[in-house]
Design an enzyme around this catalytic site. Structure first.
Site, PDB file in Angstrom:
ATOM      1  N   GLY A  15       0.765  -1.245   0.000  1.00 26.34           N
ATOM      2  CA  GLY A  15       0.000   0.000   0.000  1.00 26.34           C
ATOM      3  C   GLY A  15       0.791   1.288   0.000  1.00 26.34           C
ATOM      4  O   GLY A  15       0.270   2.327   0.419  1.00 26.34           O
ATOM      5  N   LYS A  16       2.029   1.255  -0.490  1.00 24.99           N
ATOM      6  CA  LYS A  16       2.824   2.488  -0.504  1.00 24.99           C
ATOM      7  C   LYS A  16       2.174   3.587  -1.332  1.00 24.99           C
ATOM      8  O   LYS A  16       2.208   4.753  -0.961  1.00 24.99           O
ATOM      9  CB  LYS A  16       4.233   2.219  -1.044  1.00 24.99           C
ATOM     10  CG  LYS A  16       5.148   1.432  -0.148  1.00 24.99           C
ATOM     11  CD  LYS A  16       6.579   1.460  -0.641  1.00 24.99           C
ATOM     12  CE  LYS A  16       6.748   1.051  -2.084  1.00 24.99           C
ATOM     13  NZ  LYS A  16       6.270  -0.312  -2.375  1.00 24.99           N
ATOM     14  N   THR A  17       1.602   3.199  -2.479  1.00 23.03           N
ATOM     15  CA  THR A  17       1.026   4.210  -3.362  1.00 23.03           C
ATOM     16  C   THR A  17      -0.221   4.835  -2.744  1.00 23.03           C
ATOM     17  O   THR A  17      -0.414   6.057  -2.806  1.00 23.03           O
ATOM     18  CB  THR A  17       0.694   3.604  -4.741  1.00 23.03           C
ATOM     19  OG1 THR A  17       1.900   3.067  -5.311  1.00 23.03           O
ATOM     20  CG2 THR A  17       0.131   4.659  -5.680  1.00 23.03           C
ATOM     21  N   LYS A  33       8.119   9.850  -7.922  1.00 22.60           N
ATOM     22  CA  LYS A  33       8.462   8.431  -7.951  1.00 22.60           C
ATOM     23  C   LYS A  33       9.760   8.318  -8.735  1.00 22.60           C
ATOM     24  O   LYS A  33       9.746   8.362  -9.977  1.00 22.60           O
ATOM     25  CB  LYS A  33       7.344   7.636  -8.629  1.00 22.60           C
ATOM     26  CG  LYS A  33       7.635   6.159  -8.845  1.00 22.60           C
ATOM     27  CD  LYS A  33       7.225   5.319  -7.667  1.00 22.60           C
ATOM     28  CE  LYS A  33       7.385   3.834  -7.972  1.00 22.60           C
ATOM     29  NZ  LYS A  33       6.890   2.978  -6.894  1.00 22.60           N
ATOM     30  N   GLU A 100       8.112   8.275  -3.385  1.00 28.08           N
ATOM     31  CA  GLU A 100       7.707   6.878  -3.237  1.00 28.08           C
ATOM     32  C   GLU A 100       8.783   5.942  -3.762  1.00 28.08           C
ATOM     33  O   GLU A 100       9.199   6.027  -4.917  1.00 28.08           O
ATOM     34  CB  GLU A 100       6.387   6.604  -3.961  1.00 28.08           C
ATOM     35  CG  GLU A 100       5.904   5.176  -3.744  1.00 28.08           C
ATOM     36  CD  GLU A 100       4.610   4.858  -4.462  1.00 28.08           C
ATOM     37  OE1 GLU A 100       4.252   3.662  -4.511  1.00 28.08           O
ATOM     38  OE2 GLU A 100       3.961   5.786  -4.984  1.00 28.08           O
ATOM     39  N   GLY A 101       9.213   5.030  -2.908  1.00 24.35           N
ATOM     40  CA  GLY A 101      10.228   4.062  -3.298  1.00 24.35           C
ATOM     41  C   GLY A 101       9.658   2.907  -4.104  1.00 24.35           C
ATOM     42  O   GLY A 101       8.473   2.882  -4.461  1.00 24.35           O
ATOM     43  N   ALA A 102      10.502   1.944  -4.405  1.00 28.26           N
ATOM     44  CA  ALA A 102      10.105   0.736  -5.131  1.00 28.26           C
ATOM     45  C   ALA A 102      10.354  -0.461  -4.223  1.00 28.26           C
ATOM     46  O   ALA A 102      11.504  -0.744  -3.871  1.00 28.26           O
ATOM     47  CB  ALA A 102      10.905   0.601  -6.424  1.00 28.26           C
ATOM     48  N   GLY A 103       9.290  -1.138  -3.813  1.00 27.44           N
ATOM     49  CA  GLY A 103       9.454  -2.271  -2.918  1.00 27.44           C
ATOM     50  C   GLY A 103      10.005  -1.850  -1.568  1.00 27.44           C
ATOM     51  O   GLY A 103       9.666  -0.797  -1.043  1.00 27.44           O
TER      52      GLY A 103
END
Length: 205
Positions: A15-17, A33, A100-103
């Protein structure tokens, strides 16, 4: 006061996004991003743009747009490029920024650097997104421990999804970090839901 916050998760698909959208809307912050790996026609940047209502937020373009929904290092390799840390630069803005990071933290960018190294390179504080499932205590505490070991500032934790008081209480007690909010599972993810979800955050800049 404008601040930069890097949103990382304890894993993929927690649920980061959604959390980034809620924070972006609540703070009327800008959004960035740095790496989009796959889903270029339905990117996280486009999702944020479609979920926010305020007119102040600016969506900044990704530094890397990779074609395959894989780990950034592999997706970049398949695209015939290599991700380089010196290509990442914070947008020059006066507004607060949600990044926002990735994973999770140990997702590889190339053969020798991780998302963790990107956070250090950008020199920003981190908000950890946690979700309750069997193993989430371990994954959350490992994430917090890695940040602490690298002297990265932690703004706090946001719990996303179905609540579990025992799990959340243990994480907060052991990790000694602030809880910035507990967002319930959103039945309908739309602009109004994102606005209302901001009320679950006990967030101060």
């Amino acid at each position: 006061m404008a601040e930069n916050y890097f949103i990382t998760g304890i894993g993929t698909g927690i649920g980061k996004t959604i959390v980034s959208a809620i924070l972006t809307e609540k703070l009327k912050a800008d959004y960035w991003k740095p790496i989009q790996s796959g889903d270029l026609e339905q990117s996280d940047s486009l999702a944020i743009e479609n979920l926010i209502s305020n007119s102040k937020t600016k969506i900044h373009p990704e530094t890397y747009r990779l074609n395959n929904p894989l780990s950034p290092h592999l997706s970049a390799r398949l695209d015939g490029i290599q991700i380089e840390l010196n290509e990442f630069h914070l947008p020059k803005i006066e507004n607060s920024l949600i990044i926002e990071g990735a994973g999770g933290l140990l997702v590889p960018l190339n053969d020798y650097e991780l998302i963790l190294d990107l956070i250090k390179h950008l020199n920003v504080q981190v908000i950890v997104v946690s979700q309750n499932y069997l193993g989430s205590i371990n994954h959350t505490l490992l994430t917090v421990n890695a940040l602490n070991q690298h002297n990265i500032r932690i703004k706090g934790i946001i719990f996303n999804g179905e609540p579990n008081f025992e799990t959340e209480n243990y994480i907060l007690k052991y990790a000694q970090v602030s809880c910035l909010g507990k967002i319930p599972l959103l039945k309908n993810v739309n602009k109004q839901a994102i606005i209302e979800a901001g009320n679950y955050l006990t967030f101060e800049k």
